[in-house]
Write a protein that holds these residues in place. Structure first.
Motif, PDB file in Angstrom:
ATOM      1  N   ILE A 103       0.869  -1.171   0.000  1.00 48.42           N
ATOM      2  CA  ILE A 103       0.000   0.000   0.000  1.00 48.42           C
ATOM      3  C   ILE A 103       0.909   1.223   0.000  1.00 48.42           C
ATOM      4  O   ILE A 103       1.811   1.324   0.828  1.00 48.42           O
ATOM      5  CB  ILE A 103      -0.947  -0.002   1.211  1.00 48.42           C
ATOM      6  CG1 ILE A 103      -1.807  -1.266   1.166  1.00 48.42           C
ATOM      7  CG2 ILE A 103      -1.806   1.256   1.218  1.00 48.42           C
ATOM      8  CD1 ILE A 103      -2.619  -1.501   2.406  1.00 48.42           C
ATOM      9  N   ILE A 104       0.651   2.121  -0.937  1.00 48.45           N
ATOM     10  CA  ILE A 104       1.501   3.287  -1.139  1.00 48.45           C
ATOM     11  C   ILE A 104       0.670   4.552  -1.009  1.00 48.45           C
ATOM     12  O   ILE A 104      -0.469   4.610  -1.490  1.00 48.45           O
ATOM     13  CB  ILE A 104       2.174   3.223  -2.525  1.00 48.45           C
ATOM     14  CG1 ILE A 104       3.051   1.965  -2.594  1.00 48.45           C
ATOM     15  CG2 ILE A 104       2.981   4.480  -2.814  1.00 48.45           C
ATOM     16  CD1 ILE A 104       3.604   1.658  -3.944  1.00 48.45           C
ATOM     17  N   ALA A 105       1.242   5.571  -0.375  1.00 48.30           N
ATOM     18  CA  ALA A 105       0.617   6.889  -0.288  1.00 48.30           C
ATOM     19  C   ALA A 105       1.293   7.809  -1.292  1.00 48.30           C
ATOM     20  O   ALA A 105       2.513   7.857  -1.363  1.00 48.30           O
ATOM     21  CB  ALA A 105       0.761   7.454   1.118  1.00 48.30           C
ATOM     22  N   ILE A 106       0.480   8.531  -2.048  1.00 48.33           N
ATOM     23  CA  ILE A 106       0.998   9.585  -2.914  1.00 48.33           C
ATOM     24  C   ILE A 106       0.842  10.883  -2.131  1.00 48.33           C
ATOM     25  O   ILE A 106      -0.256  11.213  -1.670  1.00 48.33           O
ATOM     26  CB  ILE A 106       0.245   9.666  -4.245  1.00 48.33           C
ATOM     27  CG1 ILE A 106       0.361   8.340  -5.006  1.00 48.33           C
ATOM     28  CG2 ILE A 106       0.774  10.828  -5.092  1.00 48.33           C
ATOM     29  CD1 ILE A 106      -0.471   8.282  -6.258  1.00 48.33           C
ATOM     30  N   LEU A 107       1.938  11.613  -1.973  1.00 52.46           N
ATOM     31  CA  LEU A 107       1.921  12.844  -1.198  1.00 52.46           C
ATOM     32  C   LEU A 107       1.674  14.038  -2.116  1.00 52.46           C
ATOM     33  O   LEU A 107       1.911  13.969  -3.321  1.00 52.46           O
ATOM     34  CB  LEU A 107       3.242  13.005  -0.445  1.00 52.46           C
ATOM     35  CG  LEU A 107       3.668  11.799   0.397  1.00 52.46           C
ATOM     36  CD1 LEU A 107       4.990  12.080   1.086  1.00 52.46           C
ATOM     37  CD2 LEU A 107       2.599  11.434   1.405  1.00 52.46           C
ATOM     38  N   HIS A 108       1.206  15.133  -1.546  1.00 51.94           N
ATOM     39  CA  HIS A 108       0.961  16.343  -2.330  1.00 51.94           C
ATOM     40  C   HIS A 108       2.236  16.846  -2.997  1.00 51.94           C
ATOM     41  O   HIS A 108       2.184  17.497  -4.032  1.00 51.94           O
ATOM     42  CB  HIS A 108       0.358  17.447  -1.455  1.00 51.94           C
ATOM     43  CG  HIS A 108      -1.059  17.175  -1.076  1.00 51.94           C
ATOM     44  ND1 HIS A 108      -2.090  17.163  -1.991  1.00 51.94           N
ATOM     45  CD2 HIS A 108      -1.625  16.905   0.122  1.00 51.94           C
ATOM     46  CE1 HIS A 108      -3.225  16.890  -1.382  1.00 51.94           C
ATOM     47  NE2 HIS A 108      -2.966  16.729  -0.094  1.00 51.94           N
ATOM     48  N   SER A 109       3.383  16.530  -2.427  1.00 50.35           N
ATOM     49  CA  SER A 109       4.667  16.946  -3.008  1.00 50.35           C
ATOM     50  C   SER A 109       5.009  16.149  -4.271  1.00 50.35           C
ATOM     51  O   SER A 109       5.952  16.480  -4.958  1.00 50.35           O
ATOM     52  CB  SER A 109       5.786  16.774  -1.979  1.00 50.35           C
ATOM     53  OG  SER A 109       5.957  15.397  -1.686  1.00 50.35           O
ATOM     54  N   GLY A 110       4.242  15.090  -4.540  1.00 46.71           N
ATOM     55  CA  GLY A 110       4.509  14.238  -5.686  1.00 46.71           C
ATOM     56  C   GLY A 110       5.289  12.986  -5.330  1.00 46.71           C
ATOM     57  O   GLY A 110       5.389  12.059  -6.124  1.00 46.71           O
TER      58      GLY A 110
END
Length: 142
Positions: A103-110
């Protein structure tokens, strides 16, 4: 006004405020994924705790998301993210020696931050992802 498409294929409009991701969801996509028997979930007010079959524990509040992996993981045993940093979660299938899911999170920073790895059950991975998205009100977009 923009349009988003959810996993189930439905499109819906939303308005983006500066520096904010929309908090809209498609109700069809939010139908609950059945909880796998080897996964424990505890909701206590504003806290969601999920225990996974391979020993990782995920704790989410409206402010932070924390993952504690088993001690046999050599690195990234403890991950701590602020909820406001997260724009999306997704499940990825890996197949090296055996098929596993992460499971991976995409952050607002990219940037992408791996939250959980080594899950051998696809249903468990999707259940954890969906539970966290629902709890934190992260939109489901494709």
């Amino acid at each position: 006004l923009s349009t988003a498409t959810c996993r189930c294929g439905l499109r819906f409009p939303f308005e983006i405020e500066p520096d904010k991701l929309p908090t809209v969801k498609c109700q069809k996509a939010m139908l609950p994924t059945p909880q796998p028997s080897n996964t424990t979930v505890r909701r206590n007010g504003q806290v969601l705790e999920i225990g996974m079959s391979h020993g990782s524990r995920l704790t989410a509040t409206n402010i932070s998301l924390e993952v504690k992996a088993p001690s046999y993981y050599l690195r990234n045993r403890n991950i701590h993210l602020q909820v406001e940093e997260i724009s999306q979660l997704y499940t990825k299938r890996l197949s090296k020696k055996r098929i596993t899911y992460q499971i991976i999170a995409i952050l607002h920073s990219g940037k992408q931050q791996q939250l959980v790895r080594g899950l051998t059950n696809q249903e468990e991975a999707f259940f954890v992802e969906q539970s966290v998205e629902n709890f934190l009100i992260i939109p489901v977009l494709i």
